[in-house]
Design a protein around this motif. Structure first.
Motif, PDB file in Angstrom:
ATOM      1  N   THR A  38      80.698  83.220  64.233  1.00 52.12           N
ATOM      2  CA  THR A  38      79.531  82.997  64.811  1.00 52.12           C
ATOM      3  C   THR A  38      79.048  81.738  64.727  1.00 52.12           C
ATOM      4  OG1 THR A  38      78.917  85.173  63.933  1.00 52.12           O
ATOM      5  CG2 THR A  38      76.942  83.885  64.617  1.00 52.12           C
ATOM      6  N   TYR A  61      66.607  81.400  71.678  1.00 49.46           N
ATOM      7  CA  TYR A  61      68.083  81.142  71.461  1.00 49.46           C
ATOM      8  C   TYR A  61      68.236  79.879  70.804  1.00 49.46           C
ATOM      9  CZ  TYR A  61      66.865  78.027  75.659  1.00 49.46           C
ATOM     10  OH  TYR A  61      66.359  77.263  76.420  1.00 49.46           O
ATOM     11  N   TRP A 114      71.623  88.832  68.985  1.00 49.72           N
ATOM     12  CA  TRP A 114      73.034  88.502  69.387  1.00 49.72           C
ATOM     13  C   TRP A 114      73.657  87.626  68.591  1.00 49.72           C
ATOM     14  CZ3 TRP A 114      73.477  88.342  75.553  1.00 49.72           C
ATOM     15  CH2 TRP A 114      73.018  89.580  76.056  1.00 49.72           C
ATOM     16  N   LEU A 116      76.475  84.806  68.572  1.00 51.47           N
ATOM     17  CA  LEU A 116      77.246  83.971  69.981  1.00 51.47           C
ATOM     18  C   LEU A 116      78.324  83.153  69.265  1.00 51.47           C
ATOM     19  CD1 LEU A 116      74.246  83.337  72.245  1.00 51.47           C
ATOM     20  CD2 LEU A 116      75.438  85.096  72.127  1.00 51.47           C
ATOM     21  N   LYS A 117      79.393  83.052  69.966  1.00 53.64           N
ATOM     22  CA  LYS A 117      80.490  82.047  69.308  1.00 53.64           C
ATOM     23  C   LYS A 117      80.214  80.545  70.049  1.00 53.64           C
ATOM     24  CE  LYS A 117      82.953  84.938  71.643  1.00 53.64           C
ATOM     25  NZ  LYS A 117      84.212  85.931  72.473  1.00 53.64           N
ATOM     26  N   ALA A 136      74.352  83.535  78.112  1.00 50.21           N
ATOM     27  CA  ALA A 136      74.953  83.918  76.575  1.00 50.21           C
ATOM     28  C   ALA A 136      75.883  85.119  76.508  1.00 50.21           C
ATOM     29  CB  ALA A 136      73.751  84.425  75.574  1.00 50.21           C
ATOM     30  N   ARG A 137      75.774  86.096  77.559  1.00 58.74           N
ATOM     31  CA  ARG A 137      77.019  87.365  77.161  1.00 58.74           C
ATOM     32  C   ARG A 137      78.259  87.062  77.206  1.00 58.74           C
ATOM     33  NH1 ARG A 137      75.960  92.213  77.556  1.00 58.74           N
ATOM     34  NH2 ARG A 137      73.676  92.001  78.555  1.00 58.74           N
ATOM     35  N   HIS A 139      79.880  84.632  75.520  1.00 54.61           N
ATOM     36  CA  HIS A 139      80.014  84.226  73.986  1.00 54.61           C
ATOM     37  C   HIS A 139      79.432  85.344  73.038  1.00 54.61           C
ATOM     38  CE1 HIS A 139      80.434  80.222  76.340  1.00 54.61           C
ATOM     39  NE2 HIS A 139      79.296  80.575  76.906  1.00 54.61           N
ATOM     40  N   LEU A 140      79.011  86.462  73.517  1.00 61.71           N
ATOM     41  CA  LEU A 140      78.696  87.292  72.597  1.00 61.71           C
ATOM     42  C   LEU A 140      79.916  87.872  71.693  1.00 61.71           C
ATOM     43  CD1 LEU A 140      76.355  89.141  71.601  1.00 61.71           C
ATOM     44  CD2 LEU A 140      77.213  90.980  73.590  1.00 61.71           C
ATOM     45  N   CYS A 141      79.769  87.896  70.504  1.00 66.29           N
ATOM     46  CA  CYS A 141      80.664  88.192  69.402  1.00 66.29           C
ATOM     47  C   CYS A 141      80.193  89.612  68.752  1.00 66.29           C
ATOM     48  CB  CYS A 141      81.448  87.330  68.571  1.00 66.29           C
ATOM     49  SG  CYS A 141      80.125  86.398  67.417  1.00 66.29           S
ATOM     50  N   GLU A 143      76.333  92.332  67.891  1.00 63.19           N
ATOM     51  CA  GLU A 143      74.840  92.515  68.212  1.00 63.19           C
ATOM     52  C   GLU A 143      74.252  93.752  67.316  1.00 63.19           C
ATOM     53  OE1 GLU A 143      73.475  94.065  72.245  1.00 63.19           O
ATOM     54  OE2 GLU A 143      75.287  94.396  72.624  1.00 63.19           O
TER      55      GLU A 143
END
Length: 153
Positions: A38, A61, A114, A116-117, A136-137, A139-141, A143
């Motif tokens: 993250t 964000y 979320w 994110l990476k 962002a989606r 990069h989502l790791c 939630e």
């Protein structure tokens, strides 16, 4: 990953203070660390019960990984802190709370975090919340979400 608020429990009513009928300030939110890898966090607040489809109330964000909370009443301009806010569906930047049509019954408000990476999301100008989610989606790791309810008589 988990998210919580000191102001309301999951699937319970949001206090008027955090709505258009009160002070309309953002509630305090706390979340657990994201998984390994993250690099930043993103916070969303959305109402899927709005008459014309999902209404986007808040998007924050570029939240650094050493931060796992947002204070109550986060001001709209926070770039000095490293984090940024998107344009909501009221066409303003920052939080604008629950404000469902009167006598429409309780609406659900999803507060999501979320993990994110990626450390920073780059935009040429202030994004709308749907633009923020699209960027962002990928990069989502991880939630987590908490749901608050609100009803206007």
């Amino acid at each position: 990953m988990e998210i919580r608020s000191e102001s309301f429990d999951d699937n319970s009513f949001i206090p008027k203070r955090f709505t258009c009928d009160g002070e309309d300030v953002s509630p305090p939110l706390f979340w657990s660390q994201g998984p390994e890898g993250t690099r930043s966090y993103l916070i969303l607040c959305e109402d899927p019960d709005a008459p014309r489809g999902t209404f986007h109330h808040w998007g924050v964000y570029d939240i650094p990984t050493d931060q796992t909370s947002l204070m109550e009443g986060l001001p709209p301009r926070t770039e000095d802190d490293g984090l940024k806010q998107a344009e909501n569906d009221f066409n303003t930047i920052g939080y604008q709370g629950p404000c469902p049509p009167k006598q429409d019954g309780p609406h659900r408000y999803y507060f999501r975090v979320w993990a994110l990476k990626i450390a920073n999301l780059e935009f040429e100008s202030t994004p709308t919340i749907p633009e923020l989610k699209r960027m962002a989606r990928p990069h989502l790791c991880a939630e987590a979400e908490i749901v608050g309810l609100y009803n206007r008589e």
